[in-house]
Every structure is written in C-alpha cells, then in structure tokens.
Write a protein that holds these residues in place. Structure first.
Motif, PDB file in Angstrom:
ATOM      1  N   THR A   1       0.805  -1.221   0.000  1.00 14.07           N
ATOM      2  CA  THR A   1       0.000   0.000   0.000  1.00 14.07           C
ATOM      3  C   THR A   1       0.841   1.275   0.000  1.00 14.07           C
ATOM      4  N   GLU A   2       1.974   1.265   0.692  1.00 19.22           N
ATOM      5  CA  GLU A   2       2.766   2.487   0.839  1.00 19.22           C
ATOM      6  C   GLU A   2       3.970   2.559  -0.086  1.00 19.22           C
ATOM      7  N   GLY A   3       4.400   1.451  -0.626  1.00 14.92           N
ATOM      8  CA  GLY A   3       5.519   1.442  -1.559  1.00 14.92           C
ATOM      9  C   GLY A   3       6.838   1.887  -0.958  1.00 14.92           C
ATOM     10  N   GLU A   4       7.429   2.908  -1.572  1.00 16.12           N
ATOM     11  CA  GLU A   4       8.786   3.352  -1.214  1.00 16.12           C
ATOM     12  C   GLU A   4       8.921   3.797   0.239  1.00 16.12           C
ATOM     13  N   ASP A   5       7.891   4.422   0.795  1.00 12.68           N
ATOM     14  CA  ASP A   5       7.967   4.853   2.193  1.00 12.68           C
ATOM     15  C   ASP A   5       8.143   3.648   3.114  1.00 12.68           C
ATOM     16  N   ALA A   6       7.357   2.601   2.874  1.00 10.94           N
ATOM     17  CA  ALA A   6       7.466   1.396   3.689  1.00 10.94           C
ATOM     18  C   ALA A   6       8.790   0.696   3.426  1.00 10.94           C
ATOM     19  N   LEU A   7       9.250   0.725   2.187  1.00 14.03           N
ATOM     20  CA  LEU A   7      10.518   0.094   1.839  1.00 14.03           C
ATOM     21  C   LEU A   7      11.669   0.733   2.608  1.00 14.03           C
ATOM     22  N   ALA A   8      11.661   2.039   2.707  1.00 12.62           N
ATOM     23  CA  ALA A   8      12.698   2.747   3.464  1.00 12.62           C
ATOM     24  C   ALA A   8      12.640   2.373   4.941  1.00 12.62           C
ATOM     25  N   ASP A   9      11.441   2.292   5.500  1.00 15.67           N
ATOM     26  CA  ASP A   9      11.298   1.902   6.909  1.00 15.67           C
ATOM     27  C   ASP A   9      11.774   0.477   7.148  1.00 15.67           C
ATOM     28  N   LEU A  10      11.445  -0.419   6.229  1.00 13.94           N
ATOM     29  CA  LEU A  10      11.875  -1.812   6.368  1.00 13.94           C
ATOM     30  C   LEU A  10      13.392  -1.918   6.280  1.00 13.94           C
ATOM     31  N   ALA A  11      14.000  -1.155   5.390  1.00 11.15           N
ATOM     32  CA  ALA A  11      15.463  -1.170   5.253  1.00 11.15           C
ATOM     33  C   ALA A  11      16.145  -0.715   6.540  1.00 11.15           C
ATOM     34  N   ILE A  12      15.517   0.197   7.258  1.00  6.24           N
ATOM     35  CA  ILE A  12      16.071   0.645   8.541  1.00  6.24           C
ATOM     36  C   ILE A  12      15.911  -0.451   9.587  1.00  6.24           C
ATOM     37  N   GLU A  13      14.736  -1.084   9.624  1.00  2.61           N
ATOM     38  CA  GLU A  13      14.480  -2.116  10.627  1.00  2.61           C
ATOM     39  C   GLU A  13      15.260  -3.400  10.356  1.00  2.61           C
ATOM     40  N   VAL A  14      15.445  -3.747   9.079  1.00  6.88           N
ATOM     41  CA  VAL A  14      16.139  -4.984   8.705  1.00  6.88           C
ATOM     42  C   VAL A  14      17.228  -4.629   7.684  1.00  6.88           C
ATOM     43  N   PRO A  15      18.366  -4.117   8.157  1.00  5.19           N
ATOM     44  CA  PRO A  15      19.382  -3.609   7.242  1.00  5.19           C
ATOM     45  C   PRO A  15      19.983  -4.656   6.297  1.00  5.19           C
ATOM     46  N   ASP A  16      19.934  -5.929   6.663  1.00  2.59           N
ATOM     47  CA  ASP A  16      20.542  -6.955   5.808  1.00  2.59           C
ATOM     48  C   ASP A  16      19.538  -7.641   4.880  1.00  2.59           C
ATOM     49  N   ILE A  17      18.356  -7.062   4.705  1.00  2.00           N
ATOM     50  CA  ILE A  17      17.344  -7.639   3.824  1.00  2.00           C
ATOM     51  C   ILE A  17      17.816  -7.558   2.367  1.00  2.00           C
ATOM     52  N   ASP A  18      17.428  -8.519   1.573  1.00  2.00           N
ATOM     53  CA  ASP A  18      17.768  -8.572   0.152  1.00  2.00           C
ATOM     54  C   ASP A  18      16.913  -7.542  -0.600  1.00  2.00           C
ATOM     55  N   MET A  19      17.420  -6.330  -0.705  1.00  2.00           N
ATOM     56  CA  MET A  19      16.650  -5.244  -1.317  1.00  2.00           C
ATOM     57  C   MET A  19      16.415  -5.479  -2.809  1.00  2.00           C
ATOM     58  N   ALA A  20      17.388  -6.060  -3.498  1.00  2.72           N
ATOM     59  CA  ALA A  20      17.205  -6.308  -4.932  1.00  2.72           C
ATOM     60  C   ALA A  20      16.068  -7.302  -5.159  1.00  2.72           C
ATOM     61  N   GLY A  21      16.044  -8.365  -4.386  1.00  3.33           N
ATOM     62  CA  GLY A  21      14.970  -9.351  -4.501  1.00  3.33           C
ATOM     63  C   GLY A  21      13.622  -8.766  -4.132  1.00  3.33           C
ATOM     64  N   LEU A  22      13.617  -7.951  -3.099  1.00  2.84           N
ATOM     65  CA  LEU A  22      12.386  -7.320  -2.648  1.00  2.84           C
ATOM     66  C   LEU A  22      11.843  -6.358  -3.704  1.00  2.84           C
TER      67      LEU A  22
END
Length: 79
Positions: free
Chosen positions: A26-47
């Motif tokens: 629902t939120e797209g990039e805003d949520a993506l930025a928050d998730l990257a802060i909470e889980v810094p080692d997440i596979d961003m390319a896959g996501l």
C-alpha cells in the motif's frame, strides 16, 4: 511450555510478515525505506523485483505477487 513458546514465536513472525507485506503493497517506497532501517541486511534487490511485479499486476496476478512477497518476507524476517 517449549511448544507454546515456539507457537507464540511463529504467530509473532506471521503477524510481522503480514504487517510488512501490507505496508509494502500500500505504501511502496515509504514502507521500503522503513523496512530497510528495521532490517538492514534484507535482500533489497529481490524485494524490489517482487514489488515491481506486484505493482504491475491485477486480479489473480496481484494475489500471486502478494503471496510471493509474503514468502519472501517470511524467509527474510524469520527470527
């Protein structure tokens, strides 16, 4: 007691994954930025790949993308 603790942990993980899936859809990039802060080692390319597929999908394709996102997040966010 141990079985109950494992079950409670599974429920917490399930709800956390649902929360992030819903926010990302629902939120797209805003949520993506928050998730990257909470889980810094997440596979961003896959996501990002999954999110692009979800954004371009409708109907059954959207449901498939949502399930794919859930599976991806479950693998990345499991405790």
């Amino acid at each position: 007691a141990s079985l109950h603790e494992e079950s409670a942990a599974d429920v917490r993980t399930f709800h956390r994954v649902e929360h992030w899936r819903d926010r990302l859809l629902t939120e797209g990039e805003d949520a993506l930025a928050d998730l990257a802060i909470e889980v810094p080692d997440i596979d961003m390319a896959g996501l990002r790949k999954i999110l692009r597929a979800a954004a371009g999908a409708a109907g059954e394709g959207r449901r498939k993308a949502s399930r794919a996102l859930f599976r991806f997040l479950r693998g990345q966010l499991s405790d």
